[in-house]
Scaffold this active site. Sequence first.
Site, PDB file in Angstrom:
ATOM      1  N   PRO A 225      33.184  38.229  13.139  1.00 39.83           N
ATOM      2  CA  PRO A 225      33.276  37.794  14.535  1.00 39.83           C
ATOM      3  C   PRO A 225      34.279  36.660  14.699  1.00 39.83           C
ATOM      4  CG  PRO A 225      30.981  37.939  13.811  1.00 39.83           C
ATOM      5  CD  PRO A 225      31.827  38.064  12.590  1.00 39.83           C
ATOM      6  N   GLU A 448      12.255  30.184  36.428  1.00 39.58           N
ATOM      7  CA  GLU A 448      12.391  29.655  35.068  1.00 39.58           C
ATOM      8  C   GLU A 448      11.028  29.453  34.419  1.00 39.58           C
ATOM      9  OE1 GLU A 448      15.137  29.595  33.572  1.00 39.58           O
ATOM     10  OE2 GLU A 448      16.389  30.003  35.326  1.00 39.58           O
TER      11      GLU A 448
END
Length: 651
Positions: A225, A448
Amino acid sequence: MNKSKGFNWFYLLIFGALGMLFLPKFFSMEDTRPLDSDGFFQMMKEGKIKSVTLMKDSGEADVYLTTSAKTKIERSNNPLANLSGDTPDYKFTYGDLQYFQKKFDDIKQTNPEVKTTISFDNSESPMQGLIIQALFWIGIMFLFYFVLFRRMGGSSGGGGQIFNIGKSRAKLFDEKEKVQVTFKDVAGLEGAKEEVQEVVDFLKNSEKYTKLGGKIPKGVLLVGPPGTGKTLLAKAVAGEAKVPFFSLSGSDFVEMFVGVGASRVRDLFAQAKAKSPAIIFIDEIDAIGRARGRGSLTGGNDERENTLNQLLTEMDGFGTDTNVIVMAATNRADILDKALMRAGRFDRSIYVDLPELHERKDIFKVHLAKIKLDSSVDIEFLAKQTPGFSGADIANVCNEAALVAARNNHTAVNKQDFLDAVDRIIGGLEKKNKAIKPSEKRRVAFHEAGHAAISWLTEHAAPLLKVTIVPRGRSLGAAWYLPEERQLTTTEQMLDEICATLGGRAAEQVVFGNISTGALSDLEKVTKQAQAMVTIYGLNERIGNISYYDSSGQQEYSFSKPYSEKTAKLIDEEISKLVENQYQRALNILKENREKLDALANKLLEKEVIFREDLEAIFGKRAWDPELTETPLEDAEKEEKAEIDPQDTSK
């Protein structure tokens, strides 16, 4: 080293031609005076004019005086006056030629003592016209040479001439320009370092391998990556090997001119062979190494494919006795041409993965060595707070923490500065001044809180670290979790993660009786996870143990799907069913814990930021946390110790 280019005879030719054209005119401009036709005929009657030359092409006349007449007129003091020979004393425009010649003849017939002669000429000679045309085209050619070829060739080095366009643009690191990076500067890549250290050892002690009949790999491909340290590892190889190191990017081969890429490949390998033993490093090799014929409609005469073909030929043509090793780096190994990856070219492929916990700790030690730290900073804690971070991300965290500390006028970087830096990188810049309506803020708080509650109440979801309803970046709220670092994921774990992701929208439905657009990123995430479970990992009972994933990437350019329309309909049904089941599960969990959800949301509205300790105070400790449970092995050992009496020697 003397870098002077020597004398360029091309410039001497240009200046000489210009001199031939303009110097005669310059020398003849000093002593010629204007005159009108009446004045000319008057001076002619007085016997002062020796001769007159009529220029047919320009309509002008050059007047030459007699010797006695010249002594009576005032002369200039220009020293260049007589360098170009006999110059005319006067110039005038004679007008109509027939009228002028008739009047000239009349004066001579009337005054026989007039001895003036008349002649005809052209103002410019044919040779002078040819010179002017030649200089014009030479100037055009020089302009093209300087602006187009010289400037473009100069950027590629080698004197900046037109023939250097096909030269390699690789930067050479040798004994004159050494690389200061060593393996000590590369932390966390232990497996990859062992692989490339063998390459370095071969270049230093090749007889150790060749006497046993072994052959060193011709090519080493670093795959991983972005930000994991592939280029840094190559620089460390250059610093350790102490051999010529040619470094360039894959895009340096490609040019607008046909054949330049292949020419640069040939020149690069020729230079490396001349300086053998040497290393060639090609960064982002996927720029030229992409599989041939994939998604291309340009046919066989493609510049990139020609460059790749030349690279394949050069790598296959080198023998092991040349001691030239090719290293390359890419994060798109799946799109590389198979001929490039075969044995004999890139024999060894080294995967540079994201660092794990102990590797992140080592990387932090490298980057924190240059930062003034407070005693509150714990490297182990920082490594645990940055799961999934690459080496470049960790370097960014350290730099951002130093900037935060300087912004807050701290004398040293403390623990909170690092936490703020992590929040800044993950969630974006905090926008405390962004105006949000109270009703929207309350909805964000419950959204949340729903995420936090579901993640706390499900076994395999990532435990919460921090929740905030302060806007960050493009989001109105954010939550930070500490995911478990695992190599394999079970069906139950993925279902719990989907359920926790849908907890925000479920909380809105439970509390407000309606839903909003705030769950866009959540829906995108769970849809991709559900698609992967059904079509890639074979985790669906109705679809079965079938994967439609194509690791070769060829399916991307196919016009047909690898399954029928009936199967496509079944896949859509199973994806929808999977997501909706987890959404219903999240609704049920939140309805059962409605009071705790309200308490958590109210605390979030009050404090705007809550932490793990706040969830423990409301929900209690998680029953499956490692610190609260013991493994079956530990339980068995305790039972065995209890059965054995230390004082009983018979057992």
